[in-house]
Write a protein that holds these residues in place. Structure first.
Motif, PDB file in Angstrom:
ATOM      1  N   VAL A 195       0.840  -1.197   0.000  1.00 19.67           N
ATOM      2  CA  VAL A 195       0.000   0.000   0.000  1.00 19.67           C
ATOM      3  C   VAL A 195       0.878   1.251   0.000  1.00 19.67           C
ATOM      4  O   VAL A 195       0.636   2.200  -0.751  1.00 19.67           O
ATOM      5  CB  VAL A 195      -0.963  -0.002   1.208  1.00 19.67           C
ATOM      6  CG1 VAL A 195      -1.759   1.293   1.266  1.00 19.67           C
ATOM      7  CG2 VAL A 195      -1.907  -1.204   1.138  1.00 19.67           C
ATOM      8  N   ARG A 196       1.944   1.247   0.819  1.00 17.24           N
ATOM      9  CA  ARG A 196       2.843   2.409   0.845  1.00 17.24           C
ATOM     10  C   ARG A 196       3.503   2.615  -0.511  1.00 17.24           C
ATOM     11  O   ARG A 196       3.660   3.743  -0.967  1.00 17.24           O
ATOM     12  CB  ARG A 196       3.892   2.257   1.943  1.00 17.24           C
ATOM     13  CG  ARG A 196       3.290   2.456   3.328  1.00 17.24           C
ATOM     14  CD  ARG A 196       4.336   2.459   4.434  1.00 17.24           C
ATOM     15  NE  ARG A 196       4.801   1.092   4.664  1.00 17.24           N
ATOM     16  CZ  ARG A 196       6.077   0.740   4.721  1.00 17.24           C
ATOM     17  NH1 ARG A 196       7.028   1.627   4.575  1.00 17.24           N
ATOM     18  NH2 ARG A 196       6.402  -0.511   4.930  1.00 17.24           N
ATOM     19  N   ALA A 197       3.866   1.526  -1.176  1.00 17.40           N
ATOM     20  CA  ALA A 197       4.498   1.630  -2.501  1.00 17.40           C
ATOM     21  C   ALA A 197       3.516   2.210  -3.523  1.00 17.40           C
ATOM     22  O   ALA A 197       3.911   3.021  -4.366  1.00 17.40           O
ATOM     23  CB  ALA A 197       4.993   0.263  -2.959  1.00 17.40           C
ATOM     24  N   LEU A 198       2.260   1.810  -3.447  1.00 19.57           N
ATOM     25  CA  LEU A 198       1.253   2.352  -4.365  1.00 19.57           C
ATOM     26  C   LEU A 198       1.087   3.857  -4.188  1.00 19.57           C
ATOM     27  O   LEU A 198       0.782   4.574  -5.134  1.00 19.57           O
ATOM     28  CB  LEU A 198      -0.089   1.646  -4.158  1.00 19.57           C
ATOM     29  CG  LEU A 198      -0.154   0.207  -4.635  1.00 19.57           C
ATOM     30  CD1 LEU A 198      -1.410  -0.487  -4.119  1.00 19.57           C
ATOM     31  CD2 LEU A 198      -0.092   0.136  -6.151  1.00 19.57           C
ATOM     32  N   PHE A 199       1.304   4.351  -2.967  1.00 19.52           N
ATOM     33  CA  PHE A 199       1.208   5.779  -2.683  1.00 19.52           C
ATOM     34  C   PHE A 199       2.535   6.495  -2.848  1.00 19.52           C
ATOM     35  O   PHE A 199       2.583   7.713  -2.803  1.00 19.52           O
ATOM     36  CB  PHE A 199       0.706   6.013  -1.249  1.00 19.52           C
ATOM     37  CG  PHE A 199      -0.778   6.052  -1.144  1.00 19.52           C
ATOM     38  CD1 PHE A 199      -1.464   7.245  -1.237  1.00 19.52           C
ATOM     39  CD2 PHE A 199      -1.498   4.890  -0.967  1.00 19.52           C
ATOM     40  CE1 PHE A 199      -2.837   7.284  -1.144  1.00 19.52           C
ATOM     41  CE2 PHE A 199      -2.871   4.916  -0.873  1.00 19.52           C
ATOM     42  CZ  PHE A 199      -3.540   6.117  -0.964  1.00 19.52           C
ATOM     43  N   GLY A 200       3.629   5.741  -2.977  1.00 17.57           N
ATOM     44  CA  GLY A 200       4.933   6.372  -3.043  1.00 17.57           C
ATOM     45  C   GLY A 200       5.320   7.011  -1.718  1.00 17.57           C
ATOM     46  O   GLY A 200       5.989   8.041  -1.685  1.00 17.57           O
ATOM     47  N   LYS A 201       4.896   6.405  -0.607  1.00 18.04           N
ATOM     48  CA  LYS A 201       5.158   6.959   0.723  1.00 18.04           C
ATOM     49  C   LYS A 201       5.959   5.964   1.549  1.00 18.04           C
ATOM     50  O   LYS A 201       5.709   4.771   1.515  1.00 18.04           O
ATOM     51  CB  LYS A 201       3.847   7.251   1.465  1.00 18.04           C
ATOM     52  CG  LYS A 201       2.892   8.163   0.742  1.00 18.04           C
ATOM     53  CD  LYS A 201       3.381   9.584   0.750  1.00 18.04           C
ATOM     54  CE  LYS A 201       2.348  10.496   0.112  1.00 18.04           C
ATOM     55  NZ  LYS A 201       2.802  11.848  -0.002  1.00 18.04           N
ATOM     56  N   ASP A 202       6.920   6.469   2.306  1.00 16.90           N
ATOM     57  CA  ASP A 202       7.680   5.633   3.227  1.00 16.90           C
ATOM     58  C   ASP A 202       6.991   5.533   4.588  1.00 16.90           C
ATOM     59  O   ASP A 202       7.059   4.514   5.256  1.00 16.90           O
ATOM     60  CB  ASP A 202       9.100   6.184   3.419  1.00 16.90           C
ATOM     61  CG  ASP A 202       9.932   6.044   2.157  1.00 16.90           C
ATOM     62  OD1 ASP A 202       9.728   5.072   1.415  1.00 16.90           O
ATOM     63  OD2 ASP A 202      10.783   6.927   1.919  1.00 16.90           O
ATOM     64  N   ASP A 203       6.345   6.617   4.991  1.00 16.68           N
ATOM     65  CA  ASP A 203       5.712   6.670   6.301  1.00 16.68           C
ATOM     66  C   ASP A 203       4.237   6.286   6.171  1.00 16.68           C
ATOM     67  O   ASP A 203       3.484   6.965   5.459  1.00 16.68           O
ATOM     68  CB  ASP A 203       5.829   8.080   6.871  1.00 16.68           C
ATOM     69  CG  ASP A 203       5.301   8.202   8.287  1.00 16.68           C
ATOM     70  OD1 ASP A 203       4.707   7.239   8.813  1.00 16.68           O
ATOM     71  OD2 ASP A 203       5.484   9.296   8.875  1.00 16.68           O
ATOM     72  N   PRO A 204       3.794   5.216   6.846  1.00 17.71           N
ATOM     73  CA  PRO A 204       2.394   4.811   6.741  1.00 17.71           C
ATOM     74  C   PRO A 204       1.410   5.898   7.196  1.00 17.71           C
ATOM     75  O   PRO A 204       0.278   5.937   6.746  1.00 17.71           O
ATOM     76  CB  PRO A 204       2.281   3.582   7.638  1.00 17.71           C
ATOM     77  CG  PRO A 204       3.629   3.259   8.120  1.00 17.71           C
ATOM     78  CD  PRO A 204       4.572   4.328   7.698  1.00 17.71           C
ATOM     79  N   ALA A 205       1.839   6.807   8.056  1.00 17.77           N
ATOM     80  CA  ALA A 205       0.963   7.896   8.499  1.00 17.77           C
ATOM     81  C   ALA A 205       0.629   8.857   7.364  1.00 17.77           C
ATOM     82  O   ALA A 205      -0.350   9.605   7.443  1.00 17.77           O
ATOM     83  CB  ALA A 205       1.602   8.648   9.660  1.00 17.77           C
ATOM     84  N   ASP A 206       1.422   8.849   6.286  1.00 17.81           N
ATOM     85  CA  ASP A 206       1.188   9.714   5.139  1.00 17.81           C
ATOM     86  C   ASP A 206       0.214   9.111   4.133  1.00 17.81           C
ATOM     87  O   ASP A 206      -0.103   9.736   3.119  1.00 17.81           O
ATOM     88  CB  ASP A 206       2.507  10.029   4.430  1.00 17.81           C
ATOM     89  CG  ASP A 206       3.423  10.889   5.288  1.00 17.81           C
ATOM     90  OD1 ASP A 206       2.912  11.595   6.183  1.00 17.81           O
ATOM     91  OD2 ASP A 206       4.648  10.839   5.066  1.00 17.81           O
ATOM     92  N   VAL A 207      -0.255   7.888   4.380  1.00 20.50           N
ATOM     93  CA  VAL A 207      -1.207   7.223   3.488  1.00 20.50           C
ATOM     94  C   VAL A 207      -2.605   7.410   4.078  1.00 20.50           C
ATOM     95  O   VAL A 207      -2.895   6.916   5.162  1.00 20.50           O
ATOM     96  CB  VAL A 207      -0.891   5.724   3.344  1.00 20.50           C
ATOM     97  CG1 VAL A 207      -1.926   5.036   2.472  1.00 20.50           C
ATOM     98  CG2 VAL A 207       0.508   5.523   2.772  1.00 20.50           C
ATOM     99  N   PRO A 208      -3.482   8.149   3.394  1.00 21.71           N
ATOM    100  CA  PRO A 208      -4.807   8.422   3.954  1.00 21.71           C
ATOM    101  C   PRO A 208      -5.670   7.167   4.016  1.00 21.71           C
ATOM    102  O   PRO A 208      -5.571   6.281   3.162  1.00 21.71           O
ATOM    103  CB  PRO A 208      -5.398   9.436   2.981  1.00 21.71           C
ATOM    104  CG  PRO A 208      -4.685   9.181   1.697  1.00 21.71           C
ATOM    105  CD  PRO A 208      -3.301   8.718   2.068  1.00 21.71           C
ATOM    106  N   ALA A 209      -6.524   7.109   5.034  1.00 24.58           N
ATOM    107  CA  ALA A 209      -7.435   5.971   5.194  1.00 24.58           C
ATOM    108  C   ALA A 209      -8.688   6.451   5.923  1.00 24.58           C
ATOM    109  O   ALA A 209      -8.635   7.390   6.715  1.00 24.58           O
ATOM    110  CB  ALA A 209      -6.761   4.853   5.992  1.00 24.58           C
ATOM    111  N   TRP A 210      -9.791   5.806   5.613  1.00 31.18           N
ATOM    112  CA  TRP A 210     -11.069   6.073   6.274  1.00 31.18           C
ATOM    113  C   TRP A 210     -11.592   4.745   6.792  1.00 31.18           C
ATOM    114  O   TRP A 210     -11.427   3.707   6.154  1.00 31.18           O
ATOM    115  CB  TRP A 210     -12.087   6.644   5.293  1.00 31.18           C
ATOM    116  CG  TRP A 210     -11.846   8.074   4.938  1.00 31.18           C
ATOM    117  CD1 TRP A 210     -12.501   9.160   5.447  1.00 31.18           C
ATOM    118  CD2 TRP A 210     -10.904   8.603   4.006  1.00 31.18           C
ATOM    119  NE1 TRP A 210     -12.005  10.313   4.897  1.00 31.18           N
ATOM    120  CE2 TRP A 210     -11.027   9.997   3.995  1.00 31.18           C
ATOM    121  CE3 TRP A 210      -9.950   8.016   3.164  1.00 31.18           C
ATOM    122  CZ2 TRP A 210     -10.251  10.822   3.201  1.00 31.18           C
ATOM    123  CZ3 TRP A 210      -9.177   8.830   2.364  1.00 31.18           C
ATOM    124  CH2 TRP A 210      -9.323  10.231   2.390  1.00 31.18           C
ATOM    125  N   GLY A 211     -12.257   4.769   7.954  1.00 31.67           N
ATOM    126  CA  GLY A 211     -12.771   3.520   8.493  1.00 31.67           C
ATOM    127  C   GLY A 211     -13.833   3.726   9.551  1.00 31.67           C
ATOM    128  O   GLY A 211     -14.080   4.848  10.004  1.00 31.67           O
TER     129      GLY A 211
END
Length: 182
Positions: free
Chosen positions: A102-118
């Motif tokens: 998922v981080r690779a799909l976003f191009g982000k190293d920090d998981p906190a930078d990947v938005p999510a809703w739940g």
């Protein structure tokens, strides 16, 4: 004094970077269960592939919540403060997306930078479940639906994709390329 205060405010506004809002896809989506497993007594069994499609309508409100209408149910998902970092799941030994995927799909190293809703929701036929959506580009989401019926853990991975034509369609149609101006 007033002029100094205004100058200071203008200076601060010009040097403080504005946080860009995440592009969140909205509209009508086709929904497919792409992968999943049932875990009971430490043993995992893959769920059979279910490629039947459903339809969902996703909208975003002014409070950054996602309103999801799926199979006649209206669900409200809330932004997770820590994004992907707020989630933990064990995808080892499965074809589910892993955190690093998922981080690779976003191009982000920090998981906190990947938005999510739940949210935790009452899901028809499954009882209390956790549903999490993560946007994948501007026309799709990946989602995880996690339930715990009868001392088991059931994890389903879903894809929400907007279903109008391929995104790489050429701008010129075949018929228009045959006609040439005189």
């Amino acid at each position: 004094m007033f002029r100094t205060l205004i100058s200071l405010l203008l200076f601060i506004a010009s040097v403080v970077p504005l946080q860009a809002e995440v592009a969140v896809p909205v509209g009508i989506f086709k929904v497919v269960n792409t992968e999943g497993f049932v875990q009971s007594n430490g043993e995992r069994v893959a769920l059979e592939t279910d490629m039947s499609e459903g339809t969902a309508l996703i909208e975003r409100d002014a409070a950054n919540r996602l309103k999801v209408e799926i199979n006649g149910a209206l669900l409200t998902l809330f932004p997770l403060d820590r994004g992907l970092a707020a989630l933990t799941w064990d995808a080892n030994g499965t074809a589910l997306l892993h955190d690093i995927d998922v981080r690779a799909l976003f191009g982000k190293d920090d998981p906190a930078d990947v938005p999510a809703w739940g949210a935790e929701l009452d899901w028809p036929g499954s009882g209390l479940v956790q549903l999490v959506l993560l946007p994948l580009g501007d026309r799709a989401y990946t989602a995880f639906l996690i339930s715990h019926p009868n001392d088991k853990t059931v994890v389903r991975q879903m894809e929400f994709r907007q279903f109008y034509g391929p995104s790489d369609r050429p701008e010129i149609s075949f018929s228009s390329s045959l006609t040439q101006p005189d």
